[in-house]
Design a protein around this motif. Structure first.
Motif, PDB file in Angstrom:
ATOM      1  N   MET A  96       0.825  -1.209   0.000  1.00  0.00           N
ATOM      2  CA  MET A  96       0.000   0.000   0.000  1.00  0.00           C
ATOM      3  C   MET A  96       0.859   1.260   0.000  1.00  0.00           C
ATOM      4  SD  MET A  96      -3.043  -0.855  -0.437  1.00  0.00           S
ATOM      5  CE  MET A  96      -3.483  -2.556  -0.786  1.00  0.00           C
ATOM      6  N   ALA A  97       1.977   1.222   0.726  1.00  0.00           N
ATOM      7  CA  ALA A  97       2.885   2.365   0.690  1.00  0.00           C
ATOM      8  C   ALA A  97       3.453   2.550  -0.718  1.00  0.00           C
ATOM      9  CB  ALA A  97       4.023   2.157   1.694  1.00  0.00           C
ATOM     10  N   THR A  98       3.766   1.439  -1.378  1.00  0.00           N
ATOM     11  CA  THR A  98       4.314   1.505  -2.736  1.00  0.00           C
ATOM     12  C   THR A  98       3.288   2.048  -3.716  1.00  0.00           C
ATOM     13  OG1 THR A  98       5.762  -0.383  -2.262  1.00  0.00           O
ATOM     14  CG2 THR A  98       5.375   0.145  -4.583  1.00  0.00           C
ATOM     15  N   VAL A  99       2.050   1.557  -3.636  1.00  0.00           N
ATOM     16  CA  VAL A  99       0.990   2.044  -4.518  1.00  0.00           C
ATOM     17  C   VAL A  99       0.768   3.537  -4.309  1.00  0.00           C
ATOM     18  CG1 VAL A  99      -1.498   1.954  -4.970  1.00  0.00           C
ATOM     19  CG2 VAL A  99      -0.186  -0.173  -4.761  1.00  0.00           C
ATOM     20  N   ASN A 100       0.716   3.963  -3.061  1.00  0.00           N
ATOM     21  CA  ASN A 100       0.485   5.376  -2.755  1.00  0.00           C
ATOM     22  C   ASN A 100       1.595   6.245  -3.340  1.00  0.00           C
ATOM     23  OD1 ASN A 100      -1.362   7.164  -1.575  1.00  0.00           O
ATOM     24  ND2 ASN A 100      -0.268   7.224   0.375  1.00  0.00           N
ATOM     25  N   ASP A 101       2.839   5.814  -3.189  1.00  0.00           N
ATOM     26  CA  ASP A 101       3.958   6.575  -3.738  1.00  0.00           C
ATOM     27  C   ASP A 101       3.963   6.543  -5.264  1.00  0.00           C
ATOM     28  OD1 ASP A 101       4.997   7.558  -1.387  1.00  0.00           O
ATOM     29  OD2 ASP A 101       6.400   5.905  -1.090  1.00  0.00           O
TER      30      ASP A 101
ATOM     31  N   LEU B   2      -9.325   0.241  -6.528  1.00  0.00           N
ATOM     32  CA  LEU B   2      -8.779   1.445  -5.916  1.00  0.00           C
ATOM     33  C   LEU B   2      -9.558   1.863  -4.683  1.00  0.00           C
ATOM     34  CD1 LEU B   2      -7.765   3.591  -9.023  1.00  0.00           C
ATOM     35  CD2 LEU B   2      -6.524   1.767  -7.861  1.00  0.00           C
ATOM     36  N   ASP B   3     -10.849   1.523  -4.627  1.00  0.00           N
ATOM     37  CA  ASP B   3     -11.610   1.811  -3.409  1.00  0.00           C
ATOM     38  C   ASP B   3     -11.086   0.992  -2.238  1.00  0.00           C
ATOM     39  OD1 ASP B   3     -12.497  -0.460  -4.767  1.00  0.00           O
ATOM     40  OD2 ASP B   3     -14.578  -0.223  -4.161  1.00  0.00           O
ATOM     41  N   THR B   4     -10.740  -0.265  -2.496  1.00  0.00           N
ATOM     42  CA  THR B   4     -10.156  -1.097  -1.446  1.00  0.00           C
ATOM     43  C   THR B   4      -8.778  -0.588  -1.038  1.00  0.00           C
ATOM     44  OG1 THR B   4     -11.370  -3.042  -2.210  1.00  0.00           O
ATOM     45  CG2 THR B   4      -9.428  -3.450  -0.858  1.00  0.00           C
TER      46      THR B   4
ATOM     47  N   LEU C 281      -5.498   2.025   3.034  1.00  0.00           N
ATOM     48  CA  LEU C 281      -4.601   3.101   3.448  1.00  0.00           C
ATOM     49  C   LEU C 281      -5.152   3.829   4.674  1.00  0.00           C
ATOM     50  CD1 LEU C 281      -3.572   4.495  -0.055  1.00  0.00           C
ATOM     51  CD2 LEU C 281      -2.001   3.557   1.662  1.00  0.00           C
ATOM     52  N   HIS C 282      -6.462   4.050   4.702  1.00  0.00           N
ATOM     53  CA  HIS C 282      -7.066   4.703   5.864  1.00  0.00           C
ATOM     54  C   HIS C 282      -6.896   3.841   7.121  1.00  0.00           C
ATOM     55  CE1 HIS C 282      -8.695   8.340   4.211  1.00  0.00           C
ATOM     56  NE2 HIS C 282      -9.383   7.709   3.278  1.00  0.00           N
ATOM     57  N   VAL C 283      -7.061   2.520   6.974  1.00  0.00           N
ATOM     58  CA  VAL C 283      -6.868   1.619   8.118  1.00  0.00           C
ATOM     59  C   VAL C 283      -5.422   1.687   8.602  1.00  0.00           C
ATOM     60  CG1 VAL C 283      -6.757  -0.809   8.818  1.00  0.00           C
ATOM     61  CG2 VAL C 283      -8.739   0.030   7.552  1.00  0.00           C
ATOM     62  N   LEU C 284      -4.473   1.654   7.670  1.00  0.00           N
ATOM     63  CA  LEU C 284      -3.060   1.712   8.045  1.00  0.00           C
ATOM     64  C   LEU C 284      -2.727   3.046   8.708  1.00  0.00           C
ATOM     65  CD1 LEU C 284      -1.636  -0.020   4.871  1.00  0.00           C
ATOM     66  CD2 LEU C 284      -1.295  -0.815   7.221  1.00  0.00           C
ATOM     67  N   LEU C 285      -3.300   4.122   8.199  1.00  0.00           N
ATOM     68  CA  LEU C 285      -3.082   5.434   8.800  1.00  0.00           C
ATOM     69  C   LEU C 285      -3.618   5.461  10.230  1.00  0.00           C
ATOM     70  CD1 LEU C 285      -2.262   8.432   8.539  1.00  0.00           C
ATOM     71  CD2 LEU C 285      -4.547   8.865   7.582  1.00  0.00           C
ATOM     72  N   GLU C 286      -4.823   4.924  10.422  1.00  0.00           N
ATOM     73  CA  GLU C 286      -5.441   4.907  11.750  1.00  0.00           C
ATOM     74  C   GLU C 286      -4.654   4.027  12.726  1.00  0.00           C
ATOM     75  OE1 GLU C 286      -9.653   3.468  13.850  1.00  0.00           O
ATOM     76  OE2 GLU C 286      -9.554   3.782  11.679  1.00  0.00           O
ATOM     77  N   CYS C 287      -4.208   2.875  12.237  1.00  0.00           N
ATOM     78  CA  CYS C 287      -3.577   1.901  13.142  1.00  0.00           C
ATOM     79  C   CYS C 287      -2.102   2.173  13.410  1.00  0.00           C
ATOM     80  CB  CYS C 287      -3.742   0.491  12.575  1.00  0.00           C
ATOM     81  SG  CYS C 287      -5.449  -0.104  12.566  1.00  0.00           S
ATOM     82  N   THR C 288      -1.431   2.914  12.520  1.00  0.00           N
ATOM     83  CA  THR C 288      -0.004   3.175  12.698  1.00  0.00           C
ATOM     84  C   THR C 288       0.308   4.632  13.026  1.00  0.00           C
ATOM     85  OG1 THR C 288       0.438   3.697  10.368  1.00  0.00           O
ATOM     86  CG2 THR C 288       0.521   1.366  11.020  1.00  0.00           C
ATOM     87  N   GLY C 289      -0.574   5.545  12.619  1.00  0.00           N
ATOM     88  CA  GLY C 289      -0.295   6.966  12.799  1.00  0.00           C
ATOM     89  C   GLY C 289       0.725   7.508  11.819  1.00  0.00           C
ATOM     90  N   ASP C 290       1.137   6.683  10.850  1.00  0.00           N
ATOM     91  CA  ASP C 290       2.150   7.071   9.865  1.00  0.00           C
ATOM     92  C   ASP C 290       1.473   7.889   8.757  1.00  0.00           C
ATOM     93  OD1 ASP C 290       4.050   7.267   7.843  1.00  0.00           O
ATOM     94  OD2 ASP C 290       4.736   5.200   8.056  1.00  0.00           O
TER      95      ASP C 290
ATOM     96  N   GLY D 196       2.491   8.792   6.042  1.00  0.00           N
ATOM     97  CA  GLY D 196       2.792   8.305   4.704  1.00  0.00           C
ATOM     98  C   GLY D 196       1.673   7.472   4.108  1.00  0.00           C
ATOM     99  N   PHE D 197       0.771   6.986   4.970  1.00  0.00           N
ATOM    100  CA  PHE D 197      -0.357   6.196   4.487  1.00  0.00           C
ATOM    101  C   PHE D 197      -1.583   7.045   4.154  1.00  0.00           C
ATOM    102  CE2 PHE D 197       1.864   2.767   6.956  1.00  0.00           C
ATOM    103  CZ  PHE D 197       2.138   1.958   5.865  1.00  0.00           C
ATOM    104  N   GLU D 198      -1.484   8.362   4.281  1.00  0.00           N
ATOM    105  CA  GLU D 198      -2.587   9.230   3.870  1.00  0.00           C
ATOM    106  C   GLU D 198      -2.753   9.092   2.352  1.00  0.00           C
ATOM    107  OE1 GLU D 198      -5.693  11.579   4.195  1.00  0.00           O
ATOM    108  OE2 GLU D 198      -4.364  11.612   5.951  1.00  0.00           O
ATOM    109  N   PRO D 199      -3.941   8.658   1.866  1.00  0.00           N
ATOM    110  CA  PRO D 199      -4.112   8.470   0.419  1.00  0.00           C
ATOM    111  C   PRO D 199      -3.826   9.752  -0.346  1.00  0.00           C
ATOM    112  CG  PRO D 199      -5.943   7.493   1.612  1.00  0.00           C
ATOM    113  CD  PRO D 199      -5.149   8.292   2.619  1.00  0.00           C
ATOM    114  N   CYS D 200      -3.047   9.651  -1.407  1.00  0.00           N
ATOM    115  CA  CYS D 200      -2.725  10.841  -2.182  1.00  0.00           C
ATOM    116  C   CYS D 200      -3.959  11.339  -2.915  1.00  0.00           C
ATOM    117  CB  CYS D 200      -1.586  10.555  -3.156  1.00  0.00           C
ATOM    118  SG  CYS D 200      -2.038   9.577  -4.602  1.00  0.00           S
TER     119      CYS D 200
END
Length: 297
Positions: free
Chosen positions: A191-196, A234-236, A241-250, A252-256
């Motif tokens: 997910m980080a790779t896709v976002n970048d 892309l919806d998934t 990404l939202h789940v990863l952002l919520e669970c990690t606080g990182d 970088g997972f904010e969807p572009c």
């Protein structure tokens, strides 16, 4: 207790139902959406035909399809020994499903979540059987993938792991067992790779085709990250990404912005015919790429 229950008649739910039915299991698919239930049997038969064309199963579509029942009420899973949750990648949705399953299924029933990113320990907390909750992260399309990322939380019992790997074995799937964490192995990285990769297109450094070609022709990947994202949906991807952002606080997972725009426009990837690439549908729903997305390149 007999049979396999599937909650969710979307792309992944139907794919997992196909895997179980082709392995000879009786399957009950539950979904509250009448449209999804109506489309499910057609998509299942199309999937079985495609598997036959690719030489992955000798079964006629009718044989496996007859082992699958389509229902709206989760109470129909009262005899299922194993239930796979395949609902949308949103924590409140999964919580509601697991709490309901905990009410209607026998205590011995194993709950396997096909979550893309939600920690299994969190999902297990919504039940009274944390030792019988495990992650089975099937990849899309499930019938065509030979391995499943299996997530064992610190609470998952040894018997639950044994039953899970045994069931997957009947489907011809290898269980790759990993520990519990947001996104596990696959989506913590992907997910980080896709976002970048989406940001690269958004910023005009390259178009989607060039990004994917770099990964395919330079790194030897079967598909690039953006074509993979189209396949996932892309919806998934955005939900994950939202789940990863919520669970990690990182952050970088904010969807572009580009990912969010595509989903808002209904361009969710192969299932809609358009995402980072554009597809046309042939032969039982197998999409073929036509064009790719460019932003200022």
């Amino acid at each position: 207790m007999t049979g396999v229950g599937i909650v969710g008649a979307g792309t992944m739910g139907v794919g997992v139902a196909q895997c179980a039915a082709e392995a000879g299991h009786q399957v009950v698919v539950v979904d509250s959406d009448p449209a999804a239930l109506a489309a499910g049997p057609v998509r299942l038969r199309d999937g079985i035909r495609m598997s036959r064309l690719l030489g992955r199963t000798p079964l006629e579509p009718k044989g496996a399809a007859e082992r699958v029942r389509w229902v709206r009420d989760p109470a129909e899973l009262h005899e299922a020994g194993f239930v796979v949750e395949c609902v949308r990648e949103r924590i409140p949705v999964k919580e509601a499903v697991l709490r309901r399953l905990d009410e209607v299924c026998p205590p011995e029933t194993v709950f396997a979540s096909c979550t893309s990113a939600v920690p299994i320990t969190l999902l297990a907390s919504y039940t009274n059987r944390p030792d019988r909750v495990i992650g089975t992260h099937f990849m899309n399309p499930a019938p065509l993938k030979d391995a499943v990322e299996v997530i064992r939380s610190p609470l998952t019992g040894a018997e639950t792991l044994r039953r899970t790997t045994e069931l997957l074995g009947t489907m011809g799937k290898e269980a790759i067992v990993v520990g519990d964490a947001p996104g596990f192995v696959s989506n913590r990285v992907l997910m980080a790779t896709v976002n970048d990769a989406a940001r690269v297109v958004q910023e005009g450094t390259a178009d989607a085709a060039a990004v994917d070609r770099i990964f395919q022709e330079c790194f030897g990947h079967a598909m690039g990250p953006l074509r993979t994202a189209d396949l996932i949906g892309l919806d998934t991807v955005v939900d994950s990404l939202h789940v990863l952002l919520e669970c990690t606080g990182d952050k970088g997972f904010e969807p572009c912005e580009l990912l969010a725009e595509l989903v808002a426009e209904g361009r969710t990837g192969r299932k809609s015919g358009r995402g980072f690439h554009t597809y046309r549908t042939i032969q039982a729903g197998n999409p073929v790429p036509l064009h790719n997305l460019s932003r200022g390149a």
